[in-house]
Write an enzyme that holds these catalytic residues in place. Structure first.
Site, PDB file in Angstrom:
ATOM      1  N   GLU A   1       0.875  -1.601   0.242  1.00  0.00           N
ATOM      2  CA  GLU A   1       0.006  -0.024   0.624  1.00  0.00           C
ATOM      3  C   GLU A   1       1.231   1.190  -0.713  1.00  0.00           C
ATOM      4  OE1 GLU A   1      -3.187   0.254  -0.623  1.00  0.00           O
ATOM      5  OE2 GLU A   1      -3.730  -1.870   0.203  1.00  0.00           O
TER       6      GLU A   1
ATOM      7  N   HIS B   1      -3.740   2.493   9.022  1.00  0.00           N
ATOM      8  CA  HIS B   1      -5.283   1.472   7.619  1.00  0.00           C
ATOM      9  C   HIS B   1      -5.458   0.585   9.207  1.00  0.00           C
ATOM     10  CE1 HIS B   1      -7.755  -0.836   5.579  1.00  0.00           C
ATOM     11  NE2 HIS B   1      -6.652  -1.622   5.654  1.00  0.00           N
TER      12      HIS B   1
HETATM   13 ZN   LIG Z   1      -7.620  -3.846   4.813  1.00  0.00          ZN
END
Ligand SMILES: [Zn+2]
Length: 269
Positions: A119, A142
């Site tokens: 990410e 996150h």
């Molecule tokens: Zn996730």
């Protein structure tokens, strides 16, 4: 083993805070397997010696060109690493990276060649945006908070500010400590460009955004502050659910009581 954190109390404290948050995410059941990510801008702790450190391995493309993060340093959770492991061994389950002058690639500099989260492009796009805006925010988190995700399975909570107002109304502190509320992002494929794009635009108005049927993404000055914002929102969700489980719809604080809060605490909304 030698670590970049040795004799650097500022950096060690920041990484310690990240590890502490990772432990909370696991304990709360918000970070199953390798779920969740933490990326923190640690550039302020970089001294000449770190700046001169050679790269561990090759330069890798970020997957985006991000002019504002040129020369910055980030702590990043490692790809496929577990929060519960990061909590105990942050430099074995994450690494510190340097953004190269092309603003489109990075190298790992410490402690081990732990590849950053997949990410990375979306987290770094957010950090690029924060720096561009002159924001004091240095951390993005996150995670998968159970009750907030459960709420995102119901259409009525996905309308603008419906969940925000409900959660604020459950206990006064939620509005005080998450004053910008909870942004909503309709379901998108995890890691997609579309998800990153809508996250960026929703973060214009909110510090915490809820990804429908997936999780939350939060930004703040450090990982602990970002965690706290998610935690107060999820606490409100728990109060709501507790009331529903007792068989009634909670009344919530009135609009007047919430307005009174905003004035008393000088809140933005
Ligand atoms: Zn996730």
């Amino acid at each position: 083993m030698k670590s970049i954190l040795d004799n650097r109390p500022g950096l060690a404290k920041e990484v310690g805070r990240i590890a502490e948050v990772a432990g909370y995410l696991w304990q709360k059941g918000w970070a199953e397997r390798n779920g969740g990510n933490i990326v923190v801008n640690v550039t302020e702790y970089i001294d000449d010696e770190i700046a001169a450190m050679p790269a561990i391995g090759e330069a890798k493309p970020i997957g985006a060109t991000l002019p504002h993060i040129k020369g910055c340093y980030f702590y990043c959770k490692g790809t496929n690493k577990r929060m519960r492991d990061l909590a105990r061994w942050p430099m074995e389950n994450g690494s510190i990276i340097r953004i190269l002058d092309d603003c489109a690639s990075y190298v790992i500099i410490a402690d081990e060649p732990v590849a950053p989260t997949s990410e990375l492009p979306s987290h770094l796009s957010v950090h690029n945006d924060l720096i561009g805006k002159g924001s004091p925010y240095k951390a993005s988190v996150h995670t998968h908070p159970i009750e907030l995700i459960a709420m995102s399975h119901c259409n009525k909570f996905l309308e603008k500010d419906v969940a925000t107002n409900l959660l604020w109304s459950m206990i006064p502190e939620t509005k005080a400590f998450c004053p910008r509320g909870l942004g909503i992002i309709p379901y998108e494929l995890p890691s997609s460009v579309a998800l990153a794009g809508s996250t960026l635009s929703e973060l214009e108005d909110y510090d915490v955004v809820l990804w429908e049927k997936h999780g939350v993404f939060a930004v703040d000055t450090d990982a602990m502050q970002a965690f706290d914002q998610i935690d107060v929102l999820n606490k409100s969700a728990l109060i709501y659910i507790a009331a529903k489980n007792m068989g009634f719809e909670p009344d919530g604080m009135s609009q007047e009581q919430m307005k009174e809060m905003s004035v008393a605490f000088n809140l933005p909304k």
